[in-house]
Motif scaffolding. Structure first.
Motif, PDB file in Angstrom:
ATOM      1  N   CYS A 807      30.233   0.637  -4.031  1.00  0.00           N
ATOM      2  CA  CYS A 807      31.309   1.610  -3.764  1.00  0.00           C
ATOM      3  C   CYS A 807      31.004   2.979  -4.371  1.00  0.00           C
ATOM      4  CB  CYS A 807      32.636   1.093  -4.309  1.00  0.00           C
ATOM      5  SG  CYS A 807      33.090  -0.553  -3.696  1.00  0.00           S
ATOM      6  N   HIS A 815      31.662   4.032   2.896  1.00  0.00           N
ATOM      7  CA  HIS A 815      32.586   4.827   3.723  1.00  0.00           C
ATOM      8  C   HIS A 815      32.400   4.448   5.186  1.00  0.00           C
ATOM      9  CE1 HIS A 815      33.748   7.367   0.333  1.00  0.00           C
ATOM     10  NE2 HIS A 815      32.475   7.387  -0.001  1.00  0.00           N
ATOM     11  N   TYR A 822      37.178   0.534   1.826  1.00  0.00           N
ATOM     12  CA  TYR A 822      38.338   0.903   1.005  1.00  0.00           C
ATOM     13  C   TYR A 822      39.243  -0.300   0.737  1.00  0.00           C
ATOM     14  CZ  TYR A 822      36.723   5.426   2.818  1.00  0.00           C
ATOM     15  OH  TYR A 822      35.959   6.490   3.173  1.00  0.00           O
ATOM     16  N   MET A 847      36.638   6.637  -6.001  1.00  0.00           N
ATOM     17  CA  MET A 847      37.379   7.306  -4.920  1.00  0.00           C
ATOM     18  C   MET A 847      37.721   8.762  -5.243  1.00  0.00           C
ATOM     19  SD  MET A 847      37.738   5.277  -2.395  1.00  0.00           S
ATOM     20  CE  MET A 847      39.175   4.882  -1.434  1.00  0.00           C
ATOM     21  N   ARG A 849      36.538  11.657  -4.983  1.00  0.00           N
ATOM     22  CA  ARG A 849      36.294  12.779  -4.067  1.00  0.00           C
ATOM     23  C   ARG A 849      36.826  12.513  -2.666  1.00  0.00           C
ATOM     24  NH1 ARG A 849      36.011  17.077  -4.912  1.00  0.00           N
ATOM     25  NH2 ARG A 849      33.981  18.030  -4.567  1.00  0.00           N
ATOM     26  N   TRP A 850      37.825  11.625  -2.562  1.00  0.00           N
ATOM     27  CA  TRP A 850      38.324  11.232  -1.234  1.00  0.00           C
ATOM     28  C   TRP A 850      38.814  12.434  -0.426  1.00  0.00           C
ATOM     29  CZ3 TRP A 850      43.240  12.149   0.579  1.00  0.00           C
ATOM     30  CH2 TRP A 850      44.183  12.591  -0.372  1.00  0.00           C
ATOM     31  N   LEU A 853      36.562  14.146   2.100  1.00  0.00           N
ATOM     32  CA  LEU A 853      35.950  13.369   3.186  1.00  0.00           C
ATOM     33  C   LEU A 853      36.409  13.875   4.547  1.00  0.00           C
ATOM     34  CD1 LEU A 853      36.445   9.767   1.744  1.00  0.00           C
ATOM     35  CD2 LEU A 853      34.248  10.936   2.088  1.00  0.00           C
ATOM     36  N   TYR A 857      37.663   8.990   7.528  1.00  0.00           N
ATOM     37  CA  TYR A 857      37.539   8.418   6.181  1.00  0.00           C
ATOM     38  C   TYR A 857      38.675   8.882   5.265  1.00  0.00           C
ATOM     39  CZ  TYR A 857      32.959   8.099   8.310  1.00  0.00           C
ATOM     40  OH  TYR A 857      31.942   7.877   9.186  1.00  0.00           O
ATOM     41  N   ARG A 858      38.985  10.178   5.380  1.00  0.00           N
ATOM     42  CA  ARG A 858      39.939  10.764   4.446  1.00  0.00           C
ATOM     43  C   ARG A 858      41.287  10.051   4.503  1.00  0.00           C
ATOM     44  NH1 ARG A 858      43.717  14.936   3.611  1.00  0.00           N
ATOM     45  NH2 ARG A 858      43.164  16.263   1.845  1.00  0.00           N
ATOM     46  N   ALA A 861      41.109   6.487   3.226  1.00  0.00           N
ATOM     47  CA  ALA A 861      40.905   6.438   1.770  1.00  0.00           C
ATOM     48  C   ALA A 861      42.225   6.697   1.061  1.00  0.00           C
ATOM     49  CB  ALA A 861      39.856   7.472   1.356  1.00  0.00           C
ATOM     50  N   ARG A 862      42.952   7.687   1.544  1.00  0.00           N
ATOM     51  CA  ARG A 862      44.231   8.017   0.923  1.00  0.00           C
ATOM     52  C   ARG A 862      45.185   6.823   0.988  1.00  0.00           C
ATOM     53  NH1 ARG A 862      49.212   9.734   0.484  1.00  0.00           N
ATOM     54  NH2 ARG A 862      49.469  11.581  -0.821  1.00  0.00           N
TER      55      ARG A 862
END
Ligand code: TRP
Ligand code: ZN
Length: 889
Positions: A807, A815, A822, A847, A849-850, A853, A857-858, A861-862
């Motif tokens: 990860c 990613h 995630y 995580m 630097r999510w 992205l 991905y962004r 990830a959130r």
């Protein structure tokens, strides 16, 4: 249930303790299920605070009895504290406490716990309160006497800080040992070990003529892996005396290895504890990098004896006082041990790479904080690369500004003023400045200290103009710093910029100078410059900034060919490569390897005047995480594809050169981890990597066959791992049998099993255009490995080898458009948090630097972070990381 406090701690709220503890007498009856701790504390009221209750920290303890001056005293429990509302009115009194704790159930590995059947402790930062009730804060310093009692057959070795004053047998097969540490210390430096261990011993005599006993304690099978650590320790003792006049102050200095360990190592007074992976090494069991890491960490913990232990931190916001300074010292130690100019340069480049690939992202992300933070929910979360590595850069800048002798004078003054005290970062900077009146540092001290108070990586922009007629070069430097959490605006930093102007043919046009940029923009004029110069700026990476040097490719080629500063020479090469990669990311498609760049890289590779280790650093393309940091919107899959393309290009275009490099850099002598041999292996390893990559693409089995042979026959682990790594990275079919063999080889060897997991979890995903196979294979495999019988979340090394490698270290595997990475992260994080909050808090940070992205991905990830944050059963460690990730995006 978690019982710790959930309040944010603020630096501004510091107040001196209401009581001091001057002496501590501890007796342990060691039993894995129920250890009894009897504590006798000599307490003094702080005369500045004559009234008020006595509050002691305590966590997860079972209290049996409290007495003050032999009388029972009433107490209550409040928010994780033991409160005695009416302690004796006398200025000084004795408090006696009996409590129990349960070491074998302590999966947090903080406080007193068991590992491999023995007892070990970890008290920094706030683990002592998990052993007994105490004023568990670093500005309370006491003299400790410790008696350990336990079963002699199961725990034949009983260790604690200081000197052994008594030992003997007890009834029922038990024995005891009594230790006394003459130096007052904060509770976080307490340690005990009770286990079946063997030890390597060495007696040394210091320059001052004092005799000392050095011991390294390990499990019986590991004794032959301690030679390198002992050599490193002996060298560290001699170095600190020679370079800083700091001698070992103890008769006995002990080091112990432990397999279940949250961090790298710990500087407990006279009894350093080490993660096995940072202590044990033999040519067959450790790589050249491991040998180097062991030298540096053994040095680091030893150097803490003065910078950390003799002078400690007033409060945890001052952590960089000891960590930044001690990292600076261990970096200098490793450089001095490395020897020649080139090997020193290689070490400096490695340190800067580490800073830029770990600290710069931290400083740009939601957990960004100043070197001296202002607030925390969980102090464990602030053992960061900012406090350590950026803190070391801040010390290095002071060193640059006052010079080597000035810095030594500053250190001398620091010890003269503060030995035996718990102090602040301000006290340190003041001592260095006061010892150097008239220096830029002294004149600009308040502004310089913004490095401690302001987060974020400053950006420095350079532009130059040359007036040929006037023979005059004008250089303008400007600085700015992006906002950080709770710090929207920044004041200018004091930035030392080491510089030299050189000509297109490499001739030096000026001597070395340190420019000090201390306002938003400044210009410098250089007269009598005969020809258009190439500025070599920020030499040796003289400040932790992002530099826009404004150089053309042609100028970079000059620096790559001629700069006598190894860092800047390396940097010129990296930027040429980075520019090509960023162009491909911007324009789409595959990267282009220009003939001029290829020729320059080829010339570097073949240059007889350069060290092989240096060549490897120049030829290896920047890491995916570092490339990502140059972009505002990050597509990890694209970055991976472009970098893999670059590797293929490099392998093909320099094929003849890689053949040459492989042949010319074989090591025939017996193994030594010294820089010269290690450097040859490093370059040969990269050559093998390139040769295998090219061969697999050409459908040629020769080089993979050779790599497999090398993997089997290698006489040392560096060559073995380089060979199997080349097979894995080239997606060769031979990777499979090699991995099987490595697993067989690793039976009963935990550190080797860690490598087996890490190698698979960090393998590059295939790239469709290159391999005709879509990515996903590596992720699927890593996910399946979570169920492997050798995997466990209870051992931090194992957790890191699989989960963090995947990860945190393998962006393209992690990613994924389907968010499976995630989901895996969130599920394992919650599971891990219930076992070990400290390790979970670290893992949560993959995580960070999510928010930069690209979609999809962004968004995914959130969502995963929000799902974790919504839980009510999180540790402070994880809660702080995930809530900050959501708030500071
Ligand atoms: N003080 C240690 C060092 O840097 C690091 C440390 C802090 C640590 N907390 C820890 C190590 C917990 C292991 C476990 O030298
Ligand atoms: Zn440290």
């Amino acid at each position: 249930m978690r019982e710790a406090s959930t309040a944010v701690v603020q630096r501004e709220d510091y107040s001196a303790p209401a009581f001091f503890i001057r002496q501590v007498d501890l007796t342990f009856d060691l039993d894995p299920a129920k250890t009894i701790v009897a504590s006798r504390l000599a307490i003094e009221r702080n005369p500045a605070q004559p009234a008020g209750p006595l509050r002691l920290h305590g966590e997860g303890l079972n209290l049996l009895r409290v007495q003050a001056d032999g009388q029972s005293v009433s107490f209550r429990h409040e928010a994780g504290e033991l409160v005695i509302d009416n302690p004796p009115a006398a200025a000084a009194f004795t408090l006696e406490i009996r409590n129990t704790c349960c070491p074998e159930k302590n999966t947090e590995l903080s406080g007193l716990y068991t590992s491999g059947g023995g007892f070990f402790t970890q008290c920094e930062a706030e683990g002592f309160r998990r052993i007994t009730f105490f004023l568990d804060r670093p500005d309370v310093m006491a003299v400790y006497t410790v008696t350990l009692r336990g079963d002699k057959a199961r725990f034949p070795v009983l260790l604690s800080n200081g000197n052994l004053v008594e030992q003997g047998d007890l009834d029922h097969g038990r024995h005891y040992a009594k230790w006394h540490d003459p130096f007052p210390k904060p509770s976080y430096l307490f340690a005990l070990v009770a286990a079946r261990l063997v030890c390597r011993e060495q007696r040394i005599r210091s320059r001052g003529g004092r005799d000392h006993l050095l011991q390294i304690h390990v499990r019986p099978g590991d004794l032959q892996k301690t030679e390198h650590a002992m050599n490193s320790l002996v060298a560290a003792v001699a170095w600190d005396e020679a370079r800083f006049g700091l001698a070992l102050d103890l008769d006995r200095f002990m080091v112990v290895a432990v397999e279940d360990y949250n961090g790298g190592a710990m500087e407990n007074k006279g009894l350093n504890l080490f993660n096995t992976k940072l202590l044990l090494a033999s040519p067959a069991s450790a790589t050249d990098d491991d040998f180097a890491a062991i030298e540096s960490v053994v040095g680091h913990e030893y150097f803490h004896n003065w910078t950390g232990n003799r002078i400690t931190c007033r409060d945890w916001f001052q952590l960089s006082l000891k960590e930044g300074l001690t990292v600076f010292r261990d970096q200098e130690f490793s450089m001095d041990m490395a020897g020649d100019f080139s090997a020193r340069g290689v070490k400096r480049i490695a340190d800067v790479q580490r800073l830029r690939s770990l600290q710069f992202p931290e400083d740009a992300g939601p957990m960004a904080h100043p070197v001296r933070p202002d607030r925390y929910l969980e102090i464990n979360n602030f053992y960061t690369t900012t406090v350590y590595e950026k803190g070391a850069e801040v010390v290095r800048m002071m060193h640059t500004l006052v010079g080597r002798d000035g810095f030594r004078a500053g250190m001398d003054l620091y010890f003269a003023r503060h030995d035996g005290q718990a102090v602040t970062c301000d006290d340190f900077a003041q001592a260095i400045a006061d010892a150097n009146p008239g220096s830029v540092l002294a004149r600009q001290l308040e502004a310089f200290k913004r490095w401690y108070g302001q987060a974020g990586t400053p950006r420095v922009t350079a532009s130059g103009t040359f007036d040929a007629e006037a023979r005059r070069y004008t250089l303008t430097l400007a600085q700015s710093c992006p906002p950080s959490p709770a710090q929207p605006e920044k004041l200018p930093f004091v930035i030392p910029v080491d510089l030299r102007l050189i000509a297109a043919d490499g001739t030096k046009l000026t001597p070395l100078r340190t420019l000090v940029l201390d306002s938003a923009e400044q210009s410098w004029v250089f007269d009598d410059i005969a020809q258009a110069p190439v500025p070599s700026l920020l030499r040796g990476f003289s400040a932790p900034v992002r530099l826009d040097d404004g150089l053309t490719s042609a100028q970079r080629l000059v620096l790559l060919a001629h700069d006598c500063d190894p860092f800047n020479r390396f940097e010129a090469g990296q930027r040429l490569v980075l520019d090509a990669l960023l162009a491909a990311l911007r324009d789409g498609g595959a990267p282009r390897l220009d003939e001029a760049v290829a020729a320059a890289l080829r010339r570097t590779l073949r240059d007889p005047g350069l060290a092989p280790a240096f060549k490897k650093l120049v030829l290896l393309p920047p890491a995916e995480a570092y490339i990502a940091e140059q972009l505002t919107v990050v597509d990890p899959q694209r970055i991976h594809a472009v970098r893999e393309h670059w590797r293929a290009l490099l392998a093909a275009s320099l094929h003849e050169d890689w053949l040459w490099a492989w042949e010319q850099h074989q090591v025939a002598e017996g193994y030594s981890p010294a820089p010269d041999q290690a450097g040859r292996r490093a370059l040969a390893g990269l050559a093998l990597d390139m040769l295998c990559l090219h061969a697999v693409r050409q459908g040629d089995a020769t080089w993979p066959g050779r790599a497999y042979q090398r993997f089997k026959d290698a006489g040392n682990l560096t060559e073995r791992m380089d060979a199997i790594g080349a097979l894995v990275r080239a997606q060769s079919p031979l990777a499979e049998p090699a991995l099987e063999r490595l697993h067989a080889l690793a039976q009963g060897d935990a550190l080797m099993l860690d490598r087996w997991f890490a190698l698979q979890a960090s393998a590059p995903e295939p790239v469709a255009e290159l391999h005709g196979e879509a990515p996903g294979r590596v992720f699927a495999r890593a996910k399946a490995l979570l169920k492997h019988p050798d995997f466990s979340l209870k051992n931090p090394n194992r957790t890191r080898s699989l989960l963090t490698s995947l990860c945190g270290g393998n962006p393209a595997a992690f990613h994924r458009a389907d968010a499976a990475g995630y989901v895996l992260w969130a599920e394992r994080l919650i599971e891990l948090d219930a076992i070990n909050a400290h390790v979970a808090g670290r893992f949560a940070r993959v995580m960070d630097r999510w928010a930069s992205l690209a979609e999809p991905y962004r968004h995914a990830a959130r969502e995963a972070i929000a799902r974790v944050a919504a839980r009510t059963d999180l540790s402070n460690d994880v809660r702080e990381v995930v809530t900050r990730a959501l708030e500071n995006a």
